[in-house]
Design a protein around this motif. Structure first.
Motif, PDB file in Angstrom:
ATOM      1  N   LEU A  65      49.280 149.144  58.137  1.00  0.00           N
ATOM      2  CA  LEU A  65      50.740 148.484  58.188  1.00  0.00           C
ATOM      3  C   LEU A  65      50.719 147.190  58.098  1.00  0.00           C
ATOM      4  CD1 LEU A  65      53.254 149.608  58.593  1.00  0.00           C
ATOM      5  CD2 LEU A  65      52.992 149.964  60.401  1.00  0.00           C
ATOM      6  N   HIS A  66      49.969 146.359  58.335  1.00  0.00           N
ATOM      7  CA  HIS A  66      50.076 144.706  58.528  1.00  0.00           C
ATOM      8  C   HIS A  66      48.674 143.855  57.201  1.00  0.00           C
ATOM      9  CE1 HIS A  66      52.924 145.127  61.683  1.00  0.00           C
ATOM     10  NE2 HIS A  66      52.067 145.663  61.986  1.00  0.00           N
ATOM     11  N   ARG A  67      48.166 144.346  56.495  1.00  0.00           N
ATOM     12  CA  ARG A  67      47.177 143.664  55.857  1.00  0.00           C
ATOM     13  C   ARG A  67      48.006 142.760  54.969  1.00  0.00           C
ATOM     14  NH1 ARG A  67      47.589 148.868  53.095  1.00  0.00           N
ATOM     15  NH2 ARG A  67      49.081 148.582  51.253  1.00  0.00           N
ATOM     16  N   ASN A  68      47.491 141.653  54.552  1.00  0.00           N
ATOM     17  CA  ASN A  68      48.829 140.928  53.413  1.00  0.00           C
ATOM     18  C   ASN A  68      49.320 140.035  54.630  1.00  0.00           C
ATOM     19  OD1 ASN A  68      46.298 141.494  51.932  1.00  0.00           O
ATOM     20  ND2 ASN A  68      47.671 142.700  50.794  1.00  0.00           N
ATOM     21  N   LYS A  69      49.312 139.764  55.436  1.00  0.00           N
ATOM     22  CA  LYS A  69      50.028 139.425  56.132  1.00  0.00           C
ATOM     23  C   LYS A  69      49.020 137.807  57.735  1.00  0.00           C
ATOM     24  CE  LYS A  69      53.294 142.874  56.950  1.00  0.00           C
ATOM     25  NZ  LYS A  69      54.085 143.589  58.154  1.00  0.00           N
ATOM     26  N   GLU A  70      50.257 136.753  57.669  1.00  0.00           N
ATOM     27  CA  GLU A  70      49.908 136.102  58.920  1.00  0.00           C
ATOM     28  C   GLU A  70      50.383 136.234  59.975  1.00  0.00           C
ATOM     29  OE1 GLU A  70      49.844 132.154  57.296  1.00  0.00           O
ATOM     30  OE2 GLU A  70      50.153 132.649  55.138  1.00  0.00           O
ATOM     31  N   SER A  71      49.994 135.886  61.685  1.00  0.00           N
ATOM     32  CA  SER A  71      50.315 136.146  62.967  1.00  0.00           C
ATOM     33  C   SER A  71      50.436 135.119  63.009  1.00  0.00           C
ATOM     34  CB  SER A  71      49.320 136.841  63.109  1.00  0.00           C
ATOM     35  OG  SER A  71      49.919 136.617  64.241  1.00  0.00           O
ATOM     36  N   LEU A  72      51.887 134.757  63.943  1.00  0.00           N
ATOM     37  CA  LEU A  72      52.166 133.429  65.016  1.00  0.00           C
ATOM     38  C   LEU A  72      52.957 134.062  65.552  1.00  0.00           C
ATOM     39  CD1 LEU A  72      53.581 130.176  65.120  1.00  0.00           C
ATOM     40  CD2 LEU A  72      55.077 130.826  63.754  1.00  0.00           C
ATOM     41  N   THR A  73      52.279 133.426  66.834  1.00  0.00           N
ATOM     42  CA  THR A  73      52.970 133.920  67.995  1.00  0.00           C
ATOM     43  C   THR A  73      54.283 132.667  68.055  1.00  0.00           C
ATOM     44  OG1 THR A  73      51.234 132.591  69.245  1.00  0.00           O
ATOM     45  CG2 THR A  73      51.377 134.996  69.178  1.00  0.00           C
ATOM     46  N   LEU A  74      55.318 133.232  68.691  1.00  0.00           N
ATOM     47  CA  LEU A  74      56.883 132.586  69.147  1.00  0.00           C
ATOM     48  C   LEU A  74      57.292 133.136  69.906  1.00  0.00           C
ATOM     49  CD1 LEU A  74      58.231 130.511  67.676  1.00  0.00           C
ATOM     50  CD2 LEU A  74      59.324 131.252  66.439  1.00  0.00           C
ATOM     51  N   ASN A  75      58.113 132.494  70.896  1.00  0.00           N
ATOM     52  CA  ASN A  75      58.786 133.548  72.096  1.00  0.00           C
ATOM     53  C   ASN A  75      59.890 132.569  72.144  1.00  0.00           C
ATOM     54  OD1 ASN A  75      60.386 133.673  74.318  1.00  0.00           O
ATOM     55  ND2 ASN A  75      59.105 133.306  75.651  1.00  0.00           N
ATOM     56  N   MET A  76      60.964 133.290  70.916  1.00  0.00           N
ATOM     57  CA  MET A  76      62.175 132.582  70.745  1.00  0.00           C
ATOM     58  C   MET A  76      63.618 132.316  71.769  1.00  0.00           C
ATOM     59  SD  MET A  76      63.084 134.271  66.309  1.00  0.00           S
ATOM     60  CE  MET A  76      61.462 136.389  66.821  1.00  0.00           C
ATOM     61  N   LYS A  77      62.805 132.897  72.704  1.00  0.00           N
ATOM     62  CA  LYS A  77      64.355 132.690  73.986  1.00  0.00           C
ATOM     63  C   LYS A  77      63.733 131.179  74.569  1.00  0.00           C
ATOM     64  CE  LYS A  77      63.499 137.974  75.400  1.00  0.00           C
ATOM     65  NZ  LYS A  77      63.675 138.779  76.567  1.00  0.00           N
ATOM     66  N   THR A  78      62.583 130.757  74.284  1.00  0.00           N
ATOM     67  CA  THR A  78      62.831 129.483  74.273  1.00  0.00           C
ATOM     68  C   THR A  78      63.155 128.436  73.518  1.00  0.00           C
ATOM     69  OG1 THR A  78      60.340 128.895  73.381  1.00  0.00           O
ATOM     70  CG2 THR A  78      60.115 130.253  75.583  1.00  0.00           C
ATOM     71  N   PRO A  79      64.308 126.991  74.005  1.00  0.00           N
ATOM     72  CA  PRO A  79      64.593 125.898  73.180  1.00  0.00           C
ATOM     73  C   PRO A  79      63.345 125.953  72.238  1.00  0.00           C
ATOM     74  CG  PRO A  79      64.812 125.087  75.258  1.00  0.00           C
ATOM     75  CD  PRO A  79      63.892 126.896  75.933  1.00  0.00           C
ATOM     76  N   GLU A  80      62.183 125.387  72.494  1.00  0.00           N
ATOM     77  CA  GLU A  80      61.239 124.953  71.516  1.00  0.00           C
ATOM     78  C   GLU A  80      61.110 126.396  70.863  1.00  0.00           C
ATOM     79  OE1 GLU A  80      60.562 125.115  74.826  1.00  0.00           O
ATOM     80  OE2 GLU A  80      59.872 123.187  75.530  1.00  0.00           O
ATOM     81  N   GLY A  81      60.677 127.372  71.030  1.00  0.00           N
ATOM     82  CA  GLY A  81      61.020 128.297  69.946  1.00  0.00           C
ATOM     83  C   GLY A  81      61.678 128.719  68.825  1.00  0.00           C
ATOM     84  N   LEU A  82      62.948 128.268  69.348  1.00  0.00           N
ATOM     85  CA  LEU A  82      64.456 128.250  68.766  1.00  0.00           C
ATOM     86  C   LEU A  82      64.129 127.161  67.907  1.00  0.00           C
ATOM     87  CD1 LEU A  82      67.411 129.175  71.044  1.00  0.00           C
ATOM     88  CD2 LEU A  82      66.186 130.558  68.774  1.00  0.00           C
ATOM     89  N   GLU A  83      63.458 126.030  67.710  1.00  0.00           N
ATOM     90  CA  GLU A  83      63.366 124.854  68.077  1.00  0.00           C
ATOM     91  C   GLU A  83      62.266 125.459  66.271  1.00  0.00           C
ATOM     92  OE1 GLU A  83      63.332 121.895  64.743  1.00  0.00           O
ATOM     93  OE2 GLU A  83      64.965 122.298  67.092  1.00  0.00           O
ATOM     94  N   ILE A  84      60.930 126.080  66.567  1.00  0.00           N
ATOM     95  CA  ILE A  84      60.082 126.614  65.122  1.00  0.00           C
ATOM     96  C   ILE A  84      60.477 127.194  64.794  1.00  0.00           C
ATOM     97  CG2 ILE A  84      57.988 127.338  65.270  1.00  0.00           C
ATOM     98  CD1 ILE A  84      57.318 126.110  68.180  1.00  0.00           C
ATOM     99  N   LEU A  85      61.086 128.133  65.132  1.00  0.00           N
ATOM    100  CA  LEU A  85      61.541 129.181  63.980  1.00  0.00           C
ATOM    101  C   LEU A  85      62.226 128.380  62.707  1.00  0.00           C
ATOM    102  CD1 LEU A  85      62.344 132.567  63.312  1.00  0.00           C
ATOM    103  CD2 LEU A  85      64.167 132.319  64.903  1.00  0.00           C
ATOM    104  N   ARG A  86      63.820 127.399  63.385  1.00  0.00           N
ATOM    105  CA  ARG A  86      64.325 126.297  62.437  1.00  0.00           C
ATOM    106  C   ARG A  86      63.507 125.922  61.428  1.00  0.00           C
ATOM    107  NH1 ARG A  86      67.110 125.181  67.593  1.00  0.00           N
ATOM    108  NH2 ARG A  86      69.183 126.352  67.972  1.00  0.00           N
ATOM    109  N   GLN A  87      62.086 125.242  61.936  1.00  0.00           N
ATOM    110  CA  GLN A  87      61.966 124.461  60.839  1.00  0.00           C
ATOM    111  C   GLN A  87      61.447 126.045  60.088  1.00  0.00           C
ATOM    112  OE1 GLN A  87      58.914 122.432  63.666  1.00  0.00           O
ATOM    113  NE2 GLN A  87      58.881 121.039  62.741  1.00  0.00           N
ATOM    114  N   LEU A  88      60.931 127.330  60.430  1.00  0.00           N
ATOM    115  CA  LEU A  88      59.999 127.981  59.286  1.00  0.00           C
ATOM    116  C   LEU A  88      61.633 128.627  58.434  1.00  0.00           C
ATOM    117  CD1 LEU A  88      58.353 129.829  62.237  1.00  0.00           C
ATOM    118  CD2 LEU A  88      57.583 128.909  59.779  1.00  0.00           C
TER     119      LEU A  88
END
Length: 399
Positions: A65-88
């Motif tokens: 199911l998940h071949r050919n993907k990259e994995s980024l761990t990210l906690n979107m419940k934190t301010p820093e996590g949201l900032e990283i998501l916005r950058q992406l």
């Protein structure tokens, strides 16, 4: 990750979906060359994915199911996590999620918020029952959608009660429909320059898959019933026993019926009272099937298959999964793709069931499903985060 090419290589997708429906949609893009970043909850953060299809439940399923993907761990419940998501998001073409409809709004990562950052973003949502309505907050699960979507009422033998289909068809079809919607939105974006929010649900995908069974009710006001291995509208079409196994036959319409009777060595059946047309044969289903079945039991499956194919009657053997993959035609089309895995060694996964003349599906190697967070450091570094900052984020379970 190996530099892969394909018709969708110019796109970047952020995959925040879980379990099966969303990952199924995005697997198509990954196989066609898109860069897919799988967003996962970091170890130690609440809400980790312990559902069916996770790494620890079924590794074979996870790899497929998940071949050919990259994995980024990210906690979107934190301010820093949201900032990283916005950058992406600023660099992404697609964001997909299959949370309950209210979750994205509580997190502040709904389509309005993310498309304000990047108006070209295509935001895709898969839910159990829709983004609004009386069941919107119900948890979605494949078998529940199969039941509520009418499929279980027409599956199985008559009189035996509802039967679930042997694959997660509501999950799979909602994923495929979502992939089509994303493709359409990306094409439309080439004209307007703007992305949009596309949605589907397990329930509506399952209803759409009813096809002619749904039309029987919507147009003719006839409630379809379970018919087992037989076709509800044409006879003889279904599973028949042979001398050494079983065979599937689809003798649809008069031409096929005549060919079948001749191949069976019983042309007189064409003139049998009550056998003269599809409606008559449906009315006399048991008699027709008994007559055909008696003849089919005199020879083996392979012999009948060869005879009927030669006569132009659609038919085929009924395989277990291992025998199916060993069939010469299945081997010829190459649907089982080889993949090297660092732990499992040389394995195979189910390939993309489509062919492109300029992008052969076997042109490049498949990448195994990533370990959780395998590309976290590389992705964050590309966004400008330094090693010290990344270590700090990891210590606080932001990544």
């Amino acid at each position: 990750m190996t530099d892969r090419k394909g018709p969708l290589a110019r796109f970047t997708i952020l995959d925040a979906s879980r379990v099966r429906a969303g990952p199924t949609a995005i697997r198509t893009f990954a196989d066609l060359g898109a860069r897919v970043i799988k967003l996962e909850i970091p170890p130690g953060a609440p809400g980790g994915d312990d559902m069916i299809g996770g790494r620890d439940h079924n590794r074979a399923d996870y790899e497929n199911l998940h071949r050919n993907k990259e994995s980024l761990t990210l906690n979107m419940k934190t301010p820093e996590g949201l900032e990283i998501l916005r950058q992406l998001v600023r660099q992404a073409d697609v964001f997909i999620e299959n949370w309950r409809p209210d979750v994205k709004h509580r997190l502040g990562v709904g389509p309005e918020e993310l498309r304000a950052i990047n108006p070209r973003l295509v935001y895709a949502s898969i839910s159990g029952f829709g983004q609004s309505g009386p069941y919107a907050r119900w948890p979605g699960f494949d078998s529940i959608a199969q039941g509520m979507g009418g499929l279980m009422s027409v599956t199985g033998k008559p009189g035996e009660g509802p039967m679930r289909v042997g694959i997660p068809i509501a999950d799979l079809c909602s994923g495929h429909f979502c992939a089509q919607a994303i493709m359409a939105a990306l094409l439309e974006r080439e004209v307007t320059g703007e992305g949009q929010w596309v949605q589907t649900s397990l329930l509506e995908a399952q209803i759409a898959m009813l096809d002619f069974q749904a039309a029987q009710w919507l147009i003719d006001r006839k409630v379809p019933q379970a018919s087992g291995n037989e076709h509800p509208l044409t006879v003889p079409t279904g599973v028949f026993a042979t001398r050494d196994g079983f065979i599937n036959i689809a003798a649809i319409g008069q031409t096929m019926w005549k060919r079948l009777c001749e191949a069976l060595g019983a042309p007189q059946l064409v003139q049998e009272p009550g056998f003269g047309s599809d409606p008559e044969r449906v009315e006399n289903r048991d008699r027709v099937n008994a007559a055909v079945g008696e003849l089919l039991r005199t020879r083996g499956t392979q012999e009948w298959t060869e005879r009927l194919i030669e006569a132009g009657v659609p038919c085929g053997p009924i395989y277990s999964v291992d025998r199916m993959f060993d069939d010469p035609q299945v081997r010829h089309i190459g649907i089982a793709r080889p993949m090297h895995h660092p732990e499992l060694g040389e394995v195979e996964v189910v390939g993309l069931p489509m062919q492109f003349s300029r992008h052969p599906r076997d042109a490049g190697p498949l990448e195994p499903a990533p370990e959780q967070g395998a590309q976290t450091d590389a992705i964050l570094s590309s966004l400008g985060w330094g090693a010290t900052d990344i270590a700090r984020l990891r210590a606080r379970h932001v990544v």
